[in-house]
Design a protein around this motif. Structure first.
Motif, PDB file in Angstrom:
ATOM      1  N   LEU A  46       0.826  -1.206   0.000  1.00 54.58           N
ATOM      2  CA  LEU A  46       0.000   0.000   0.000  1.00 54.58           C
ATOM      3  C   LEU A  46       0.862   1.259   0.000  1.00 54.58           C
ATOM      4  CD1 LEU A  46      -2.751  -1.235   2.445  1.00 54.58           C
ATOM      5  CD2 LEU A  46      -2.946  -0.925  -0.029  1.00 54.58           C
ATOM      6  N   ASP A  47       1.989   1.199   0.707  1.00 48.65           N
ATOM      7  CA  ASP A  47       2.907   2.339   0.730  1.00 48.65           C
ATOM      8  C   ASP A  47       3.499   2.583  -0.659  1.00 48.65           C
ATOM      9  OD1 ASP A  47       4.493   4.401   1.980  1.00 48.65           O
ATOM     10  OD2 ASP A  47       6.203   3.019   1.832  1.00 48.65           O
ATOM     11  N   VAL A  77     -10.460  -1.537  -4.746  1.00 54.68           N
ATOM     12  CA  VAL A  77      -9.948  -2.754  -4.111  1.00 54.68           C
ATOM     13  C   VAL A  77      -8.729  -2.422  -3.244  1.00 54.68           C
ATOM     14  CG1 VAL A  77      -8.810  -4.971  -4.567  1.00 54.68           C
ATOM     15  CG2 VAL A  77     -10.873  -4.347  -5.818  1.00 54.68           C
ATOM     16  N   LEU A  78      -7.821  -1.612  -3.763  1.00 57.20           N
ATOM     17  CA  LEU A  78      -6.650  -1.241  -2.961  1.00 57.20           C
ATOM     18  C   LEU A  78      -7.053  -0.402  -1.753  1.00 57.20           C
ATOM     19  CD1 LEU A  78      -3.684  -0.620  -5.413  1.00 57.20           C
ATOM     20  CD2 LEU A  78      -3.975  -2.400  -3.728  1.00 57.20           C
ATOM     21  N   THR A  79      -8.080   0.420  -1.883  1.00 57.73           N
ATOM     22  CA  THR A  79      -8.565   1.197  -0.747  1.00 57.73           C
ATOM     23  C   THR A  79      -9.133   0.270   0.322  1.00 57.73           C
ATOM     24  OG1 THR A  79      -9.078   3.043  -2.195  1.00 57.73           O
ATOM     25  CG2 THR A  79     -10.141   3.038  -0.050  1.00 57.73           C
ATOM     26  N   GLY A  83      -7.758  -0.338   4.219  1.00 58.04           N
ATOM     27  CA  GLY A  83      -8.568  -0.356   5.443  1.00 58.04           C
ATOM     28  C   GLY A  83      -8.344  -1.620   6.245  1.00 58.04           C
ATOM     29  N   ILE A  84      -8.272  -2.754   5.566  1.00 58.20           N
ATOM     30  CA  ILE A  84      -8.025  -4.029   6.255  1.00 58.20           C
ATOM     31  C   ILE A  84      -6.643  -4.025   6.900  1.00 58.20           C
ATOM     32  CG2 ILE A  84      -7.664  -6.512   5.879  1.00 58.20           C
ATOM     33  CD1 ILE A  84      -9.872  -6.295   3.691  1.00 58.20           C
ATOM     34  N   ALA A  85      -5.647  -3.516   6.186  1.00 59.92           N
ATOM     35  CA  ALA A  85      -4.287  -3.465   6.736  1.00 59.92           C
ATOM     36  C   ALA A  85      -4.230  -2.558   7.958  1.00 59.92           C
ATOM     37  CB  ALA A  85      -3.306  -2.978   5.669  1.00 59.92           C
ATOM     38  N   GLU A  86      -4.920  -1.431   7.911  1.00 57.39           N
ATOM     39  CA  GLU A  86      -4.942  -0.524   9.061  1.00 57.39           C
ATOM     40  C   GLU A  86      -5.619  -1.195  10.250  1.00 57.39           C
ATOM     41  OE1 GLU A  86      -6.755   3.838  10.203  1.00 57.39           O
ATOM     42  OE2 GLU A  86      -6.309   3.380   8.116  1.00 57.39           O
TER      43      GLU A  86
END
Length: 160
Positions: A46-47, A77-79, A83-86
């Motif tokens: 994501l970064d 999808v990346l957004t 959110g899931i990663a956060e």
């Protein structure tokens, strides 16, 4: 242009990735064979995707057709992944905090053991206060740096 990284993706310093990000111009599309070849983790992916987007470029994966930031659906999808990663990061932080608190309640001490024993600190204080030695001399006798001795003096109650 082709960029081929010879260093494993688990390393933080990847010169070819840095070159790729430096060469990006608006309208470019970074195409990778698989996303795991680009990033070490979801957070890292994501970064990198954010850096690519900041340059005005897009990201596309050949093996994962859903990973295409040049389309609105791919950006969505990346957004969602962001959110899931956060959420995952916050769960890890909470679990770590809880584990540390439980360990502290059981009496576990974190960090390195103290360099000086209470007897050594008392001896060093006597050397400084009663014998007139400098803190630097007392520290040298104990084999520690003077700042270590100052910290130990500050933690201990002053002698009457």
């Amino acid at each position: 242009r082709l960029f081929a990284e010879k260093i494993t993706g688990t390393r933080r310093d990847r010169p070819e990735l840095a070159r790729l990000l430096d060469h990006l111009r608006s309208g470019d599309v970074v195409t990778v064979t698989r996303l795991d070849r680009l990033a070490r983790s979801t957070c890292d992916l994501l970064d990198i995707a954010e850096q690519i987007q900041a340059a005005g470029a897009g990201l596309r994966s050949l093996a994962e057709p859903w990973a295409d930031t040049t389309s609105p659906a791919g950006r969505m999808v990346l957004t969602v992944f962001a959110g899931i990663a956060e959420f995952e990061r916050s769960l890890i932080i909470d679990r770590t905090r809880s584990g540390r608190q439980a360990a502290k309640a059981k009496g576990v001490k974190f960090g390195p053991p103290p360099t000086l024993t209470p007897e050594q600190i008392t001896h060093a204080r006597a050397l400084v206060d009663q014998e007139g030695r400098t803190v630097k001399e007392a520290a040298a006798l104990l084999g520690v740096h003077r700042s270590t001795l100052y910290r130990a003096f500050n933690k201990q109650e002053p002698t009457p």
